[in-house]
Enzyme design. Sequence first.
Site, PDB file in Angstrom:
ATOM      1  N   LYS A  80       0.843  -1.203   0.000  1.00 53.74           N
ATOM      2  CA  LYS A  80       0.000   0.000   0.000  1.00 53.74           C
ATOM      3  C   LYS A  80       0.879   1.254   0.000  1.00 53.74           C
ATOM      4  O   LYS A  80       2.096   1.181   0.179  1.00 53.74           O
ATOM      5  CB  LYS A  80      -0.900  -0.002   1.233  1.00 53.74           C
ATOM      6  CG  LYS A  80      -0.134   0.069   2.550  1.00 53.74           C
ATOM      7  CD  LYS A  80      -1.054   0.052   3.755  1.00 53.74           C
ATOM      8  CE  LYS A  80      -0.225   0.131   5.047  1.00 53.74           C
ATOM      9  NZ  LYS A  80      -1.068   0.198   6.243  1.00 53.74           N
TER      10      LYS A  80
ATOM     11  N   ARG B 281      -9.982   0.454  15.675  1.00 53.90           N
ATOM     12  CA  ARG B 281      -9.898   1.158  14.397  1.00 53.90           C
ATOM     13  C   ARG B 281     -10.858   0.437  13.458  1.00 53.90           C
ATOM     14  O   ARG B 281     -12.025   0.315  13.754  1.00 53.90           O
ATOM     15  CB  ARG B 281      -8.431   1.155  13.912  1.00 53.90           C
ATOM     16  CG  ARG B 281      -8.102   2.214  12.890  1.00 53.90           C
ATOM     17  CD  ARG B 281      -6.627   2.215  12.522  1.00 53.90           C
ATOM     18  NE  ARG B 281      -6.215   0.964  11.888  1.00 53.90           N
ATOM     19  CZ  ARG B 281      -4.993   0.719  11.414  1.00 53.90           C
ATOM     20  NH1 ARG B 281      -4.053   1.639  11.537  1.00 53.90           N
ATOM     21  NH2 ARG B 281      -4.713  -0.433  10.845  1.00 53.90           N
TER      22      ARG B 281
ATOM     23  N   HIS C 204      -5.834  -6.955  13.468  1.00 53.16           N
ATOM     24  CA  HIS C 204      -4.573  -6.208  13.425  1.00 53.16           C
ATOM     25  C   HIS C 204      -4.144  -5.821  14.834  1.00 53.16           C
ATOM     26  O   HIS C 204      -4.953  -5.326  15.625  1.00 53.16           O
ATOM     27  CB  HIS C 204      -4.762  -4.952  12.576  1.00 53.16           C
ATOM     28  CG  HIS C 204      -3.472  -4.271  12.180  1.00 53.16           C
ATOM     29  ND1 HIS C 204      -2.556  -4.870  11.367  1.00 53.16           N
ATOM     30  CD2 HIS C 204      -2.981  -3.053  12.491  1.00 53.16           C
ATOM     31  CE1 HIS C 204      -1.531  -4.036  11.179  1.00 53.16           C
ATOM     32  NE2 HIS C 204      -1.756  -2.933  11.858  1.00 53.16           N
TER      33      HIS C 204
ATOM     34  N   ARG D 213       1.366 -10.685   7.603  1.00 51.32           N
ATOM     35  CA  ARG D 213       1.359  -9.529   6.699  1.00 51.32           C
ATOM     36  C   ARG D 213       2.594  -8.677   7.009  1.00 51.32           C
ATOM     37  O   ARG D 213       2.634  -8.010   8.042  1.00 51.32           O
ATOM     38  CB  ARG D 213       0.096  -8.688   6.892  1.00 51.32           C
ATOM     39  CG  ARG D 213      -1.202  -9.461   6.729  1.00 51.32           C
ATOM     40  CD  ARG D 213      -2.409  -8.527   6.872  1.00 51.32           C
ATOM     41  NE  ARG D 213      -2.398  -7.773   8.109  1.00 51.32           N
ATOM     42  CZ  ARG D 213      -2.936  -8.193   9.261  1.00 51.32           C
ATOM     43  NH1 ARG D 213      -3.517  -9.380   9.331  1.00 51.32           N
ATOM     44  NH2 ARG D 213      -2.891  -7.428  10.335  1.00 51.32           N
TER      45      ARG D 213
ATOM     46  N   TYR E 147      16.151  30.105   7.559  1.00 53.43           N
ATOM     47  CA  TYR E 147      15.091  30.919   8.141  1.00 53.43           C
ATOM     48  C   TYR E 147      15.154  30.952   9.660  1.00 53.43           C
ATOM     49  O   TYR E 147      15.298  29.923  10.315  1.00 53.43           O
ATOM     50  CB  TYR E 147      13.717  30.385   7.731  1.00 53.43           C
ATOM     51  CG  TYR E 147      13.362  30.614   6.283  1.00 53.43           C
ATOM     52  CD1 TYR E 147      13.419  31.872   5.712  1.00 53.43           C
ATOM     53  CD2 TYR E 147      12.953  29.543   5.488  1.00 53.43           C
ATOM     54  CE1 TYR E 147      13.075  32.062   4.387  1.00 53.43           C
ATOM     55  CE2 TYR E 147      12.598  29.728   4.166  1.00 53.43           C
ATOM     56  CZ  TYR E 147      12.670  31.002   3.611  1.00 53.43           C
ATOM     57  OH  TYR E 147      12.329  31.190   2.296  1.00 53.43           O
TER      58      TYR E 147
ATOM     59  N   CYS F  97      13.962  24.010   4.416  1.00 51.44           N
ATOM     60  CA  CYS F  97      13.045  24.860   3.664  1.00 51.44           C
ATOM     61  C   CYS F  97      12.237  24.015   2.677  1.00 51.44           C
ATOM     62  O   CYS F  97      12.402  22.796   2.601  1.00 51.44           O
ATOM     63  CB  CYS F  97      13.846  25.927   2.914  1.00 51.44           C
ATOM     64  SG  CYS F  97      15.002  26.837   3.956  1.00 51.44           S
TER      65      CYS F  97
ATOM     66  N   ASP G 166      12.401  23.787  -0.556  1.00 58.62           N
ATOM     67  CA  ASP G 166      13.129  23.242  -1.692  1.00 58.62           C
ATOM     68  C   ASP G 166      14.581  22.911  -1.392  1.00 58.62           C
ATOM     69  O   ASP G 166      15.279  22.412  -2.278  1.00 58.62           O
ATOM     70  CB  ASP G 166      13.139  24.256  -2.846  1.00 58.62           C
ATOM     71  CG  ASP G 166      11.788  24.895  -3.067  1.00 58.62           C
ATOM     72  OD1 ASP G 166      10.839  24.148  -3.317  1.00 58.62           O
ATOM     73  OD2 ASP G 166      11.695  26.134  -2.977  1.00 58.62           O
TER      74      ASP G 166
END
Length: 377
Positions: free
Chosen positions: A35, A133, A165, A221, A265, A312, A314
């Site tokens: 997944k 869940r 699970h 699994r 920054y 940052c 990028d």
Amino acid sequence: MTPARAEIVVDLAAVRHNVATLKAATGVAMMTVVKADGYGHGMAQVAAAARQGGADWLGVATIDEALALRAAGDTGPVLCWLGVPGEDYAAAIEADVDVTAYSVAELDEIRMAVVAVGRPARVQLKVDTGLSRGGAPADRWADVVAEARAGEDARIWTVTGIWSHFACSDEPEHPANDAQERAFRDALAVADEAGLRPEVRHLSNSAGALLRPSARFDLVRCGLASYGLDPAPGHTSDLGLVPAMTVRARLAMVKHVATGAGVSYGHTWVADHATTVGLVPVGYGDGVPRHASNVAETWVAGKRRPVRGRICMDQFVVDLGGELPPAGQDVVLFGTGRDGAPTAQDWAEACGTISYEIVTRIGGRMTRTYVDQEEPG
């Protein structure tokens, strides 16, 4: 060809090796979980490698993921488990994908899809044993089982599996593990009494598969461990699993900074002595966690190099300690760790998270490259 600015390198031989190793260690059928685009490694490619390594089943969250596997050519058993009202069960049934039901309402939707398609479904039932869940709650389980048995008698579907699970399998001494295994065995007894005879019963994820032999049942699994990462750091023995992902970039530039210079920054890091820094051209827009600011390390020119200042969107900066490697030099964010470079687990610990998040979120504008080393160990 010009080397990539930044890339994710996935070793498919490592995936094959890991799947084969896990299957041998657990001694039962193996579901490799692919997944979330194969945990960031590329779903179709790692699925094929997993099959080559001995994966009996593939596991995905959504029907869309299962259909993508079929479109990529996979023809073996595939289970998907996360749905909402109105899911396209018809497409899954036509593709011979096992779908999961948590409730009578979901079984009703699957029934309608079977009528539309004109062929029986393959259905697995999930019971909530304590994760709170997905899965049928204990007080609804008997109703789900009864409806599933009725549908099987009417040849609407075949119940191919019953599963649940773990919540705390990465903490082997946690009392929830015993409680969940007891609850699962109780749920299986209810299903057995109703006459259901599933092909597979499964409870364990990677950590449970490795640490709790009593909970292996017919199938385990394995997700994270299939990619060579430790699902329970500090608890698992060394099986020789090999991390399949290496993330690297090339230095965009190198420069001197003076004592007292602030970096990035907010000037959250200020040089307390003159040094050199390198600019790495990836950032949180590419899935590099901002939480790694000032705490994670990279690998440049044979040494670990700490991140300096804030990451940052990028780019980010690493401390080169006065050295001047050339622009274009490789920077390994994380990889196998065999040469001393940081691993995904190292980045997870630096960021206060888990390696699952590190590998599944990385990407953005990076290219993905596949290699196939014959001897991943």
